[in-house]
Motif scaffolding. Structure first.
Motif, PDB file in Angstrom:
ATOM      1  N   ALA A   1       0.810  -0.816   0.332  1.00  0.00           N
ATOM      2  CA  ALA A   1       0.026  -0.204  -0.157  1.00  0.00           C
ATOM      3  C   ALA A   1       0.842   1.535  -0.126  1.00  0.00           C
ATOM      4  O   ALA A   1       0.795   2.291  -0.633  1.00  0.00           O
ATOM      5  N   VAL A   2       1.914   0.911   0.916  1.00  0.00           N
ATOM      6  CA  VAL A   2       3.197   2.003   0.942  1.00  0.00           C
ATOM      7  C   VAL A   2       3.321   2.511  -0.686  1.00  0.00           C
ATOM      8  O   VAL A   2       4.135   3.703  -0.967  1.00  0.00           O
ATOM      9  N   THR A   3       4.140   1.562  -1.197  1.00  0.00           N
ATOM     10  CA  THR A   3       4.562   1.389  -1.954  1.00  0.00           C
ATOM     11  C   THR A   3       4.064   1.713  -3.465  1.00  0.00           C
ATOM     12  O   THR A   3       4.353   2.995  -4.412  1.00  0.00           O
ATOM     13  N   GLN A   4       2.323   1.752  -3.616  1.00  0.00           N
ATOM     14  CA  GLN A   4       1.344   2.269  -4.832  1.00  0.00           C
ATOM     15  C   GLN A   4       1.128   3.828  -4.502  1.00  0.00           C
ATOM     16  O   GLN A   4       0.881   4.555  -5.266  1.00  0.00           O
ATOM     17  N   VAL A   5       1.371   4.797  -2.860  1.00  0.00           N
ATOM     18  CA  VAL A   5       1.376   5.681  -2.559  1.00  0.00           C
ATOM     19  C   VAL A   5       2.417   6.504  -3.266  1.00  0.00           C
ATOM     20  O   VAL A   5       2.482   7.408  -4.249  1.00  0.00           O
ATOM     21  N   LEU A   6       3.462   5.512  -3.128  1.00  0.00           N
ATOM     22  CA  LEU A   6       4.808   6.192  -3.574  1.00  0.00           C
ATOM     23  C   LEU A   6       5.048   6.766  -4.963  1.00  0.00           C
ATOM     24  O   LEU A   6       4.791   7.404  -5.518  1.00  0.00           O
ATOM     25  N   LEU A   7       4.405   5.329  -5.502  1.00  0.00           N
ATOM     26  CA  LEU A   7       4.580   5.634  -7.007  1.00  0.00           C
ATOM     27  C   LEU A   7       3.906   6.358  -7.911  1.00  0.00           C
ATOM     28  O   LEU A   7       3.883   6.988  -8.610  1.00  0.00           O
ATOM     29  N   ILE A   8       2.044   6.234  -7.319  1.00  0.00           N
ATOM     30  CA  ILE A   8       1.456   7.284  -7.785  1.00  0.00           C
ATOM     31  C   ILE A   8       2.086   8.874  -7.530  1.00  0.00           C
ATOM     32  O   ILE A   8       1.540   9.970  -8.692  1.00  0.00           O
ATOM     33  N   ALA A   9       2.600   9.331  -6.571  1.00  0.00           N
ATOM     34  CA  ALA A   9       3.057  10.100  -6.074  1.00  0.00           C
ATOM     35  C   ALA A   9       4.149  10.925  -7.063  1.00  0.00           C
ATOM     36  O   ALA A   9       4.808  11.697  -6.196  1.00  0.00           O
ATOM     37  N   HIS A  10       4.614   9.439  -7.430  1.00  0.00           N
ATOM     38  CA  HIS A  10       6.519   9.625  -7.474  1.00  0.00           C
ATOM     39  C   HIS A  10       7.213  10.271  -7.317  1.00  0.00           C
ATOM     40  O   HIS A  10       8.106  10.585  -7.119  1.00  0.00           O
ATOM     41  N   GLU A  11       7.324   9.394  -5.947  1.00  0.00           N
ATOM     42  CA  GLU A  11       7.928   9.515  -4.513  1.00  0.00           C
ATOM     43  C   GLU A  11       8.896   8.450  -4.863  1.00  0.00           C
ATOM     44  O   GLU A  11       9.799   8.524  -3.189  1.00  0.00           O
ATOM     45  N   GLU A  12       8.862   7.620  -4.985  1.00  0.00           N
ATOM     46  CA  GLU A  12       9.044   6.466  -5.131  1.00  0.00           C
ATOM     47  C   GLU A  12      10.962   6.467  -4.436  1.00  0.00           C
ATOM     48  O   GLU A  12      11.451   5.755  -4.560  1.00  0.00           O
ATOM     49  N   SER A  13      11.588   6.960  -5.208  1.00  0.00           N
ATOM     50  CA  SER A  13      12.838   7.849  -4.835  1.00  0.00           C
ATOM     51  C   SER A  13      13.751   8.873  -3.559  1.00  0.00           C
ATOM     52  O   SER A  13      14.467   9.293  -3.679  1.00  0.00           O
ATOM     53  N   SER A  14      12.565   9.588  -3.720  1.00  0.00           N
ATOM     54  CA  SER A  14      12.741  10.067  -2.299  1.00  0.00           C
ATOM     55  C   SER A  14      13.823   9.698  -0.599  1.00  0.00           C
ATOM     56  O   SER A  14      14.019  10.180  -0.025  1.00  0.00           O
ATOM     57  N   PHE A  15      13.252   8.440  -0.756  1.00  0.00           N
ATOM     58  CA  PHE A  15      13.407   7.629   0.182  1.00  0.00           C
ATOM     59  C   PHE A  15      14.062   6.435   0.511  1.00  0.00           C
ATOM     60  O   PHE A  15      13.924   5.931  -0.502  1.00  0.00           O
ATOM     61  N   PHE A  16      15.267   6.264   1.436  1.00  0.00           N
ATOM     62  CA  PHE A  16      15.854   5.055   0.957  1.00  0.00           C
ATOM     63  C   PHE A  16      14.612   3.523   1.560  1.00  0.00           C
ATOM     64  O   PHE A  16      14.736   3.736   2.921  1.00  0.00           O
ATOM     65  N   THR A  17      14.057   2.803   0.714  1.00  0.00           N
ATOM     66  CA  THR A  17      13.638   2.076   1.210  1.00  0.00           C
ATOM     67  C   THR A  17      14.384   0.403   0.845  1.00  0.00           C
ATOM     68  O   THR A  17      15.389   0.270  -0.187  1.00  0.00           O
ATOM     69  N   ALA A  18      14.403  -0.034   1.975  1.00  0.00           N
ATOM     70  CA  ALA A  18      15.062  -1.211   1.697  1.00  0.00           C
ATOM     71  C   ALA A  18      13.432  -2.759   1.685  1.00  0.00           C
ATOM     72  O   ALA A  18      12.694  -2.334   2.337  1.00  0.00           O
ATOM     73  N   GLY A  19      13.792  -3.973   1.467  1.00  0.00           N
ATOM     74  CA  GLY A  19      12.800  -4.685   1.416  1.00  0.00           C
ATOM     75  C   GLY A  19      12.931  -5.539   2.200  1.00  0.00           C
ATOM     76  O   GLY A  19      10.901  -5.652   2.733  1.00  0.00           O
TER      77      GLY A  19
END
Length: 152
Positions: A106-124
């Motif tokens: 759910a978080v990943t989808q919101v980040l993709l829609i808002a074009h913010e997927e590269s703004s934060f360091f994400t880990a699996g």
């Protein structure tokens, strides 16, 4: 060794049992680990509770201690939930702290829609985030090692 730093304890259970703090549909639990403070949020983060969740999570941003925001257990994350991420990012940046995000679908989808997927360091996963901090510590030690050797 991990120790819980959450203050919501069960009065009927054992003394060491800590329940997550309820923030109107989001359950927040924090653990102080050797490499970082891990804050786990489950349930839902939306417009009704994002400010409450943010203020509670900010309590666990400690000086000189990286933080892992584990949102892998979130079932619902609204676009307003991005405020949580921006505020945590701002607080960590102000303190010169590293932090990592473990997003749910759910978080990943919101980040993709808002074009913010590269703004934060994400880990699996939480473990992957902790390994990142361990690797960063090792790299810093390698940089300092030549400075600590005797030259005389």
């Amino acid at each position: 060794m991990t120790s819980s730093i959450d203050t919501a304890a069960s009065s009927s259970g054992p003394r060491h049992a800590h329940l997550p703090f309820d923030c109107n549909g989001a359950a927040v639990r924090a653990q102080c680990r050797h490499l970082a403070t891990v804050v786990t949020i489950t349930g839902a983060v939306d417009a009704t509770n994002v400010d409450h969740v943010t203020e509670y999570v900010r309590r666990f941003i400690l000086p000189d201690k990286p933080i892992v925001l584990d949102l892998a257990g979130l079932d619902n994350f609204s676009a307003r939930g991005l405020r949580l991420l921006y505020r945590i990012d701002a607080a960590c940046s102000a303190g010169g702290l590293e932090w990592a995000l473990v997003p749910s679908q759910a978080v990943t989808q919101v980040l993709l829609i808002a074009h913010e997927e590269s703004s934060f360091f994400t880990a699996g996963s939480m473990h992957e985030a902790l390994h990142f901090f361990a690797d960063a510590n090792t790299a810093r030690r390698r940089l300092l090692l030549p400075l600590l050797t005797k030259t005389a």
